[in-house]
Design a protein around this motif. Structure first.
Motif, short mmCIF file in Angstrom:
data_model
loop_
_atom_site.label_atom_id
_atom_site.label_comp_id
_atom_site.label_asym_id
_atom_site.label_seq_id
_atom_site.Cartn_x
_atom_site.Cartn_y
_atom_site.Cartn_z
N LEU A 277 0.75 -1.51 -0.09
CA LEU A 277 -0.16 -0.25 0.00
C LEU A 277 1.24 1.41 0.15
N ASN B 41 2.59 2.28 -3.51
CA ASN B 41 2.04 2.71 -4.36
C ASN B 41 1.66 2.43 -5.93
N ALA C 70 -1.72 -1.51 -5.15
CA ALA C 70 -1.96 0.03 -4.24
C ALA C 70 -3.24 0.58 -5.63
N GLU C 71 -3.11 0.79 -5.90
CA GLU C 71 -4.36 1.28 -6.87
C GLU C 71 -5.06 -0.01 -7.47
N LEU D 134 -6.47 -1.90 -5.23
CA LEU D 134 -7.37 -1.68 -3.95
C LEU D 134 -7.59 -0.61 -4.37
N ARG D 135 -7.02 0.32 -4.25
CA ARG D 135 -8.49 1.14 -4.03
C ARG D 135 -9.06 1.03 -4.82
N ASN D 136 -9.36 1.22 -6.51
CA ASN D 136 -10.28 0.67 -6.86
C ASN D 136 -11.38 0.22 -6.64
N SER E 57 -12.53 -0.09 -2.94
CA SER E 57 -12.47 0.11 -1.55
C SER E 57 -13.11 1.04 -1.68
N ASP F 270 -13.13 4.82 0.14
CA ASP F 270 -12.36 5.66 0.97
C ASP F 270 -12.72 5.80 2.55
N LYS G 39 -13.58 -2.63 8.65
CA LYS G 39 -12.61 -1.69 7.56
C LYS G 39 -12.54 -3.48 6.94
#
Length: 1282
Positions: A615, A618, A622-623, A625-627, A629, A631, A642
């Motif tokens: 994470l 970056n 990480a990208e 995962l971000r898509n 979840s 924030d 979480k």
């Protein structure tokens, strides 16, 4: 000597049909454990020799195996591929292993050849005795008894020779099957691709059989020339140089025979290729029959089979034309052409003899002694070309087997792979590494590489300790559930129960009919995908290895079960916490709990580290995962929350699963799903009475017909050939024998001229008539075999078509309960018998039957008193024949039934080699295979002995006929002329052969006709409803809206089982999206099968747009529905064929479908594009790609109603999202039914149907159901959606 010891079994077989328990066990020296190592030892010696020769050849020494550098090894591989380099010879290994024993048989053969020539000399003395006026009677009698004695001696020696040869053949087959099986366990993947399962099974069945058949008359190779030389020298004494004229005829015919043999060989190779192709295709069809039915593709595939079959029959008919009258039979037989040939030789010799010199007189002595020598000559002449053609065929088989046994083997210390490149990974002991990445990036390849299944191009792998492996697609044996988990380890109750608990299998055992003693069908057919996956996991757990390679084991189970398994088995608190674990996964929810994460892209490692590290880096991960979840949620929640939130968001890993297997199984009190429950429950106590109750077997044992083959079976074959044609064939045979008798009677008359001194007057007339009769016999022989060939091809075509038609229309339930091996056996072995073995048996049978009849007619007409003896002899003959046929027929049946397990076990092994190797269970599987082979040979051995037993007894009867014919000739010598004596005794000398053959052919015919019986049995199984019903055809644009209605609908899987769905009633409007949820065994998959009528209603009905689906044809229904099934099935052939077998759509349509299913990039990158060849079962695509191919199929068909059997199994989240959105946009106006395991996919559906024990529990919009706080709410809560 006379095989008396067999009589007990023969009598027993006559009284009651033999069973396996009546058979003797094999002699130690014939069993696999002795024979196979013997051959393998010699083969290893050969390989070592070739290796050292290769080393010399390349002048590079020191090629050390497992040499880390890898270079010398490559040299070695390249060398072994070079044309000039010495190859290990498999033939030498065979000779060294089995030669010495075989030579004993050869010695007997030599003895027998010499004795054969005594009888014609005795015949000469007998004829001259009848001519002498005052010769004493005792001399005549002693001659008669001498003839009898030599014949008996000859019989005994001959059968000893055969016994040795057959036993050698039997050992050869055992050794070959054992060697091929052992090899298939260690062969590399590249080699495995070069020979398909079908081909290897053919090596075992057909090629090993060829070796066995050859050994039985291999000795003829030297014995035939010996007999020919001896016969000719005796003839020279008799007829002088005139014999050379006859020899010239023979020599002239040899090139013709050779040409025929060469042509036949070419045809046979071609035919084998078609046969291989046909069996391979049938194997795939039977494996994927469910998919064919769902898509209504049977016609297209049936067409493909028939196309291959037609080519096969064309080759057969070309063969028949060439062999017109010269069939290459399986057995040691007379060729009718040679019968005619020996006649031509006799004719030429006699004609030349009388024409050359006026002093030459053809009297009885010369004529009949020469005839009996010509008869002896007939056998070797006829065997020689056959043995040669058989050797040629076997050499093809030898090459095939040698090529297979020379394939590269997996080197246990070194591999790598076709997709994974330059990877450096170090997994510390006791840690958990997760491997993630998109579809087709090489995750499974990495696991294979660690198992040593891949070809290593460079670098090194070392795995410390033992390995347990859970493949992506679970491999389940056809054994009990418990045996599948124990996998050869001893049973420890406590350990076993705790493992069942950890893998959430305890509830399943309550559902299965026999608990853990339930027999699992081939490929785990009666388990759901989730259950199979968990059994596979339990097996790994039970094996207590050091390293665990888990290839996406959670993909087939529901969210809460997956969580249970992760917590109890894989995770940091699980049963495997001490072990090294490598987990390939698509689920993000567990990633925070693993030690290290490795991200793969296109076969390379893109990132590696702990969850937190990645994470922070970056990068791509990480990208990614971000898509997935949100924030804002993450901030509100604490860590555990979480965790739950992420899970809920993409409904926990894209996991495909065949049926929800919830942790609390069928517990009636637990209405809402709670994981808590399962931890409270005690391990199930094994119930004593439950174990003792007899478990219903899923797969019924193969039935064997007992007793005589019914006349109706013969009639079936006659009908297939054509009744009129059959009568005509018999008529031709009658004429042919009449001509032969005529010729010999004429010869007898001719020789009597000598006594009356009328020799010169009508020589030309005598020769002319003799020639005419002989030539007409030859023409009839040719014609009758031609007509028979026509008949056999007609029958072969009819019977195969009936079998194929029926199997394509058999209901699915039949395939669930019948092992594929059994069906393949019908299509390969039995069809082969009908194509080739049966017609030649019929030909031989008719030939011998008429020959025996004509013998009896001739002897009785020359010495009428002989009729007195015929009665008792016929009676003995009849008894021996009945005893023999009853026993040998049953032995043949037992043998063919015990053959199936060899092949089913083998194809099961081939599919599971990687698992078997990972667990180091090779030896145990080899043992199982050996046991199957021995079991099969156990019923084959008495079959050989029964032939010897019969031969000795029948030949005794024939020898008695010789004795009596000679005795009566001595007694009635005053009123018999020498011509008649010669005629009757020389016919009697021939009869032994005919009688022996007749019984053998009767039994051969009975055992071969069993193939017709077996094919007929499977051509008449119950069929499903018709594909099209003309008067009920729905309009072409039906269904317009896609309304579906169930009215009081109930269904069961098979007769006698409980209902799976009870009284379902519901209405779905056109265009609605319906989610179907429920736990295991709730009937979700069954409900979709009912729409396709794979299951027929027990009560009630389903209507689609006001058309009752039970009234229209199956294809009319199935072509209007589309399913994306849970298990992606591909067939070998082009990708285009897999998408559109009927070629209904244009290439543009196909490309559009590929684009929408996100496969176009992959396909465009392939050289062949749409013509990309998919291998058997689509093995060269990853599971995820296969799933996308299924999606593309659905997009092509684009029907009003779509059924999704949660088809997002082995797919990463991105692809999964793409699929879901494709389905939402492309099937917007269609009615969609989705069996969901991940509730988030159906949260936006119109309505959700909750099934419970085959009934509707709830049916409403998702929002309303959640508000009601019932079953669905509990599920949603578990998945963290509320």
């Amino acid at each position: 000597m006379t095989f008396w010891w067999f009589t007990r079994l023969a009598i027993q077989g006559y009284r009651s049909p033999l069973e396996t328990k009546h058979l003797w066990s094999l002699n130690k020296q014939d069993t696999s454990e002795v024979v196979v190592p013997q051959l393998l030892k010699e083969w290893d010696v050969e390989k070592t020799k070739a290796k050292s020769a290769q080393a010399q050849y390349s002048k590079t020494t020191g090629t050390e195996k497992n040499h880390v550098g890898g270079a010398p090894e490559e040299v070695e591989v390249l060398l072994s591929k070079q044309p000039g380099s010495p190859q290990p010879s498999f033939l030498y290994s065979l000779i060294r292993a089995f030669g010495p024993y075989f030579l004993i048989g050869s010695a007997y053969k030599l003895l027998q050849d010499l004795i054969t020539f005594i009888n014609p000399q005795l015949l000469r003395m007998l004829i001259s005795f009848t001519k002498q006026e005052g010769a004493p009677s005792w001399w005549g009698f002693s001659l008669a008894f001498l003839m009898f004695g030599t014949a008996i001696l000859q019989t005994i020696i001959l059968h000893q020779h055969f016994q040795y040869c057959f036993v050698t053949g039997m050992r050869l087959r055992t050794a070959l099957i054992g060697a091929i099986y052992r090899k298939s366990l260690v062969i590399t993947n590249a080699a495995k691709r070069s020979s398909t399962v079908g081909e290897v099974v053919n090596l075992m069945s057909v090629d090993a059989q060829r070796f066995m058949d050859l050994t039985t008359f291999l000795n003829m190779l030297w014995s035939a020339p010996l007999q020919i030389i001896l016969a000719l020298s005796f003839l020279w004494q008799n007829l002088g140089p005139s014999v050379l004229a006859g020899v010239a005829v023979m020599v002239l015919l040899i090139p013709l025979n050779a040409a025929i043999a060469m042509k036949t060989r070419a045809y046979q190779v071609e035919q084998m290729q078609y046969k291989d192709a046909r069996i391979k295709l049938m194997n795939e069809i039977l494996n994927g029959i469910k998919v064919l039915k769902l898509y209504a593709w049977e016609k297209s595939f049936k067409g493909k089979v028939l196309e291959i079959r037609q080519k096969e029959l064309n080759v057969l008919s070309s063969c028949a034309l060439i062999l017109c009258g010269k069939h290459v039979f399986k057995n040691r037989e007379f060729h009718l052409i040679t019968l005619f040939l020996s006649f031509q030789v006799a004719l030429t010799s006699f004609a030349v003899f009388v024409s050359v010199d006026e002093k030459n007189v053809l009297d009885a002595e010369k004529a009949f002694v020469s005839l009996s020598l010509f008869n002896i000559l007939r056998f070797p002449l006829n065997m020689l070309p056959q043995v040669i053609s058989s050797i040629v065929q076997t050499s093809v088989s030898l090459k095939r087997i040698q090529a297979f046994l020379s394939h590269d083997e997996l080197d246990p210390d070194a591999m790598f792979c076709h997709r994974v490149s330059s990877i450096n990974v170090m997994v510390p002991q006791g840690s958990l590494l997760a491997v993630v990445g998109p579809v087709g990036c090489g995750k499974s390849s990495l696991v294979s590489a660690l198992l040593g299944e891949m070809e290593r191009l460079e670098g090194q792998i070392s795995v410390k300790g033992s390995v347990a492996y859970v493949p992506q697609q679970a491999w389940i044996q056809n054994a009990t559930l418990r045996d599948n988990i124990l996998f050869g380890k001893p049973y420890v109750e406590q350990k076993y129960c705790s493992i069942l608990e950890a893998c959430a299998l305890t509830p399943d055992l309550e559902v299965l009919p026999g608990g853990d003693q339930t027999e699992i069908g081939e490929k785990g057919i009666n388990l759901s995908g989730g259950q199979r996956q968990r059994v596979s996991l339990a097996r790994a757990l039970y094996s207590e290895a050091d390293v665990y390679l888990l290839d996406d084991p959670l993909s087939a189970v529901d969210a809460h079960v997956a969580k249970h398994i992760f917590d109890h088995v894989i995770g940091p608190q699980g049963a495997l916490q001490e072990k090294t674990r490598i987990l390939v996964t698509h689920g993000i929810s567990f990633l925070p709990q693993v030690d290290n994460i490795m991200v793969m892209v296109d076969g390379c490692v893109s990132e590696m580290g702990s969850y937190q590290d990645l994470l922070n880096q970056n990068g791509a991960f990480a990208e990614f995962l971000r898509n997935y979840s949100l924030d804002d949620i993450i901030e509100e929640e604490d860590a555990t929350g979480k965790f739950a939130r992420i899970t809920s968001f993409f409904g926990f890993v894209p996991f495909r699963q065949i049926s929800i297997m919830s942790a609390e199984g069928d517990n009636p009190r637990a209405k809402s799903v709670r994981i808590r429950r399962c931890s409270e429950r005690k391990p199930a106590e094994p119930k004593k009475e439950k174990e003792e109750s007899k478990v219903d077997k899923l797969i019924q044992a193969e039935t064997t017909e007992t007793g005589r083959v019914k006349m109706s079976v013969y009639w079936e074959y006659v009908k297939a050939v054509g009744p009129l044609l059959s009568l005509f064939i018999c008529f031709l045979y009658g004429c042919q024998n009449a001509a032969a008798i005529g010729a010999n009677v004429w010869l007898s008359e001719w020789t009597n001229d000598a006594q009356l001194n009328r020799t010169q007057e009508n020589v030309h007339m005598r020769v002319g008539v003799y020639a005419a009769l002989g030539i007409s016999q030859g023409v009839l022989v040719m014609f009758s075999s031609f007509v028979l060939a026509l008949g056999k091809i007609k029958a072969a075509c009819k019977l195969h078509l009936a079998l194929l038609d029926n199997k394509m229309q058999t209901p699915q339930s039949f395939f669930d309960t019948t092992p594929i091996g059994r069906l393949i056996n019908r299509f390969s072995k039995d069809i082969y018998v009908i194509d080739e073995a049966l017609p030649s048996t019929v030909l031989m049978f008719l030939g011998t039957l008429f020959a025996s009849l004509s013998t009896v007619i001739v002897i009785i007409s020359s010495t009428p008193i002989f009729a007195v003896v015929i009665g008792p002899l016929a009676l003995i003959y009849f008894f021996v024949q009945r005893f023999y046929v009853a026993t040998s027929r049953q032995l043949k049946r037992l043998e063919s039934v015990s053959r199936s397990p060899i092949y089913s076990h083998f194809s099961e092994t081939i599919t599971g080699t990687s698992v078997i190797r990972a667990y180091g269970r090779n030896a145990a599987f080899v043992l199982m295979s050996d046991r199957n082979v021995d079991e099969n040979q156990k019923s084959y051995y008495p079959g050989i002995v029964s032939n010897r037993w019969l031969g000795v007894r029948i030949e005794f009867i024939g020898n008695c006929m010789v004795l009596f014919a000679a005795l009566f000739a001595v007694i009635g010598k005053d009123n018999l002329n020498p011509g008649l004596v010669g005629l009757s005794v020389s016919y009697a000398l021939q009869v032994t052969m005919s009688l022996n053959w007749m019984v053998r052919m009767t039994s051969e015919l009975e055992s071969n006709i069993v193939a017709v019986e077996r094919v007929k049995e499977y051509s008449e199984t119950q069929t499903e409803a018709p594909w099209e019903v003309e008067d009920k055809k729905p309009p072409p644009e039906w269904p317009m809206q896609g309304r579906v209605e169930f009215r009081d609908y109930s269904v069961r899987y098979r007769e006698g089982l409980d209902l799976v769905l009870r009284d379902l009633s519901l209405q779905v409007k056109g265009g609605e999206k319906i989610g179907i949820v429920g736990r295991t065994g709730a009937g979700k998959s069954s409900m979709t099968l009912c729409l396709f009528r794979l299951l027929e209603a027990a009560a009630g009905d389903i209507t689609i747009d006001d058309v009752k689906i039970s009234e229209i044809g199956l294809h009319d229904l199935r072509t209007k529905l589309t399913i994306i099934p849970q298990e992606p099935v591909l067939f070998s052939g082009t990708l285009r064929m897999n998408l559109d077998p009927f070629e209904k759509y244009t290439d543009e349509d196909v490309w559009r479908a590929l684009e929408l299913s996100h496969l176009h990039k992959f396909v465009r990158n392939q050289a062949a594009q749409l013509q990309l060849q998919c291998s058997e079962g689509g093995e060269n695509l990853s599971v995820g790609q296969r799933q996308l191919v299924c999606l593309a199929r659905a997009l092509l068909r684009k029907t009003r109603i779509l059924i999704l059997d949660e088809a997002t199994a082995a797919i990463d989240l991105e692809t999964d999202d793409l699929i879901q959105s494709t389905i939402r946009t492309q099937f917007e106006d269609c009615t969609v039914f989705t069996i969901a395991h991940r509730l988030n996919t159906i949260m936006d559906y119109t309505r959700v149907l909750v099934l419970d024990k085959g009934q509707i529990a709830e049916f409403d919009t998702p929002a309303n159901l959640i508000a009601k706080k019932c079953i669905f709410y509990g599920m949603a809560k578990d998945a963290g959606l509320v």
